[in-house]
Design a protein around this motif. Structure first.
Motif, PDB file in Angstrom:
ATOM      1  N   THR A  74       0.847  -1.187   0.000  1.00 19.58           N
ATOM      2  CA  THR A  74       0.000   0.000   0.000  1.00 19.58           C
ATOM      3  C   THR A  74       0.883   1.238   0.000  1.00 19.58           C
ATOM      4  N   GLY A  75       0.570   2.166  -0.898  1.00 24.09           N
ATOM      5  CA  GLY A  75       1.353   3.385  -0.994  1.00 24.09           C
ATOM      6  C   GLY A  75       0.835   4.255  -2.127  1.00 24.09           C
ATOM      7  N   THR A  76       1.688   5.141  -2.587  1.00 23.28           N
ATOM      8  CA  THR A  76       1.325   6.031  -3.697  1.00 23.28           C
ATOM      9  C   THR A  76       2.346   5.862  -4.825  1.00 23.28           C
ATOM     10  N   TYR A  77       1.838   5.841  -6.052  1.00 23.97           N
ATOM     11  CA  TYR A  77       2.714   5.714  -7.205  1.00 23.97           C
ATOM     12  C   TYR A  77       3.442   7.032  -7.472  1.00 23.97           C
ATOM     13  N   ASP A  78       4.696   6.907  -7.905  1.00 28.41           N
ATOM     14  CA  ASP A  78       5.501   8.068  -8.296  1.00 28.41           C
ATOM     15  C   ASP A  78       5.433   8.175  -9.820  1.00 28.41           C
ATOM     16  N   LEU A 111       6.418   2.406  -6.354  1.00 30.51           N
ATOM     17  CA  LEU A 111       5.357   2.587  -5.358  1.00 30.51           C
ATOM     18  C   LEU A 111       6.020   2.957  -4.038  1.00 30.51           C
ATOM     19  N   ARG A 112       5.744   4.179  -3.571  1.00 33.60           N
ATOM     20  CA  ARG A 112       6.355   4.654  -2.332  1.00 33.60           C
ATOM     21  C   ARG A 112       5.488   4.224  -1.147  1.00 33.60           C
ATOM     22  N   THR A 114       4.626   3.698   3.077  1.00 31.85           N
ATOM     23  CA  THR A 114       4.500   4.669   4.175  1.00 31.85           C
ATOM     24  C   THR A 114       5.814   4.880   4.916  1.00 31.85           C
ATOM     25  N   GLU A 138      -3.696   8.166  -9.288  1.00 28.54           N
ATOM     26  CA  GLU A 138      -3.336   9.090  -8.220  1.00 28.54           C
ATOM     27  C   GLU A 138      -3.868   8.592  -6.883  1.00 28.54           C
ATOM     28  N   GLY A 139      -3.292   9.093  -5.830  1.00 27.11           N
ATOM     29  CA  GLY A 139      -3.763   8.746  -4.503  1.00 27.11           C
ATOM     30  C   GLY A 139      -3.208   7.411  -4.011  1.00 27.11           C
ATOM     31  N   THR A 140      -3.688   7.013  -2.843  1.00 28.98           N
ATOM     32  CA  THR A 140      -3.227   5.774  -2.222  1.00 28.98           C
ATOM     33  C   THR A 140      -3.833   4.566  -2.924  1.00 28.98           C
ATOM     34  N   VAL A 141      -3.003   3.597  -3.197  1.00 23.13           N
ATOM     35  CA  VAL A 141      -3.456   2.356  -3.838  1.00 23.13           C
ATOM     36  C   VAL A 141      -2.929   1.171  -3.030  1.00 23.13           C
TER      37      VAL A 141
END
Length: 266
Positions: A74-78, A111-112, A114, A138-141
């Motif tokens: 779980t994180g956000t894509y760069d 994927l960055r 937490t 966008e956003g948390t995935v």
């Protein structure tokens, strides 16, 4: 001789031997196939998914038991650092590079997490650079998929120099240089599902496998059937030889007709 070979008793023997040879050869080949299959890879236990952080580290290679394990991240894509892995088909096991030249691209997106570390994610496959699916969510995935070891930079025969933003392999050593500010975990995640859902074509990735040991007993069975077949030929040869020999002996014992000299003396 031909009349002896075609006698009903020997014709039945010929047919019996042919049937035995065909049957025993087939049975031997079947046992050989079982022997060969016993040494191939078998599907290994497929544990429940775990967090990718449990199986990967920064600066440490992933262990053999972690390969193809189901994981979640779980994180956000760069989006700014997304790369295209050139000359690939939608199967992680298929050869790339020159062998798949012009076949399409894997979408490789960092994927960055937490904790600030980065997991390399193959989000899916696109046929062209301009495909709308290259757009990064966008956003948390939350990504579900299977973990793969980093590829070596010489794993594929390259088709030539690649444009900026494209790479030939998913190599952690190379990605560290491409993403210098990221703390990249080893290996990469091949996405099989995502929340929120993604419309990109997924890249096929197999479940874990383990090597099987050869079952030598099946090889012995195969040799046994073929030895039986050779013995049947040996016995057929002796039966035919004895039949021909008996025919010659009976023919030599038959009384010979009297010649002209014997008729004159009479």
């Amino acid at each position: 001789m031909l009349r002896t070979l075609l006698a009903p008793r020997l014709v039945a023997l010929h047919l019996l031997v042919i049937g035995v040879l065909v049957s025993f050869t087939f049975l031997g080949r079947w046992q050989l196939g079982v022997f060969e299959a016993s040494g191939g890879p078998r599907r290994a236990p497929d544990p429940a998914p775990v967090a990718v952080t449990e199986l990967t580290q920064v600066g440490q290679h992933i262990g053999g038991t972690a390969i193809s394990r189901r994981v979640t991240a779980t994180g956000t894509y760069d989006a700014a650092n997304q790369l295209l892995v050139a000359d690939r088909v939608a199967d992680v096991a298929a050869p790339g590079g020159r062998a798949a030249r012009g076949s399409g691209f894997w979408l490789l997106t960092p994927l960055r997490l937490t904790d600030g570390t980065v997991v390399s994610v193959v989000r899916g496959w696109v046929p062209t650079v301009a495909d709308p699916a290259t757009a990064v969510p966008e956003g948390t995935v939350t990504v579900m998929g299977r973990l793969r070891p980093a590829e070596q930079t010489d794993d594929v025969v390259r088709s030539g120099n690649l444009p900026r933003g494209q790479v030939a392999t998913v190599s952690t050593a190379e990605l560290i240089n491409v993403w210098p500010e990221a703390r990249v975990r080893d290996g990469f995640l091949v996405a099989t599902a995502q929340q929120p859902p993604s419309r990109v074509t997924p890249v096929a990735v197999s479940a874990p496998t383990e090597g099987g040991g050869f079952n030598w007993r099946n090889l012995a069975y195969a040799l046994q059937w073929w030895i039986f077949a050779l013995f049947a030929v040996y016995m057929w040869f002796h039966f035919v030889r004895d039949a021909l020999r008996g025919q010659r002996e009976r023919k030599s014992e038959e009384p010979q007709p009297a010649g002209p000299a014997a008729q004159v003396e009479a």
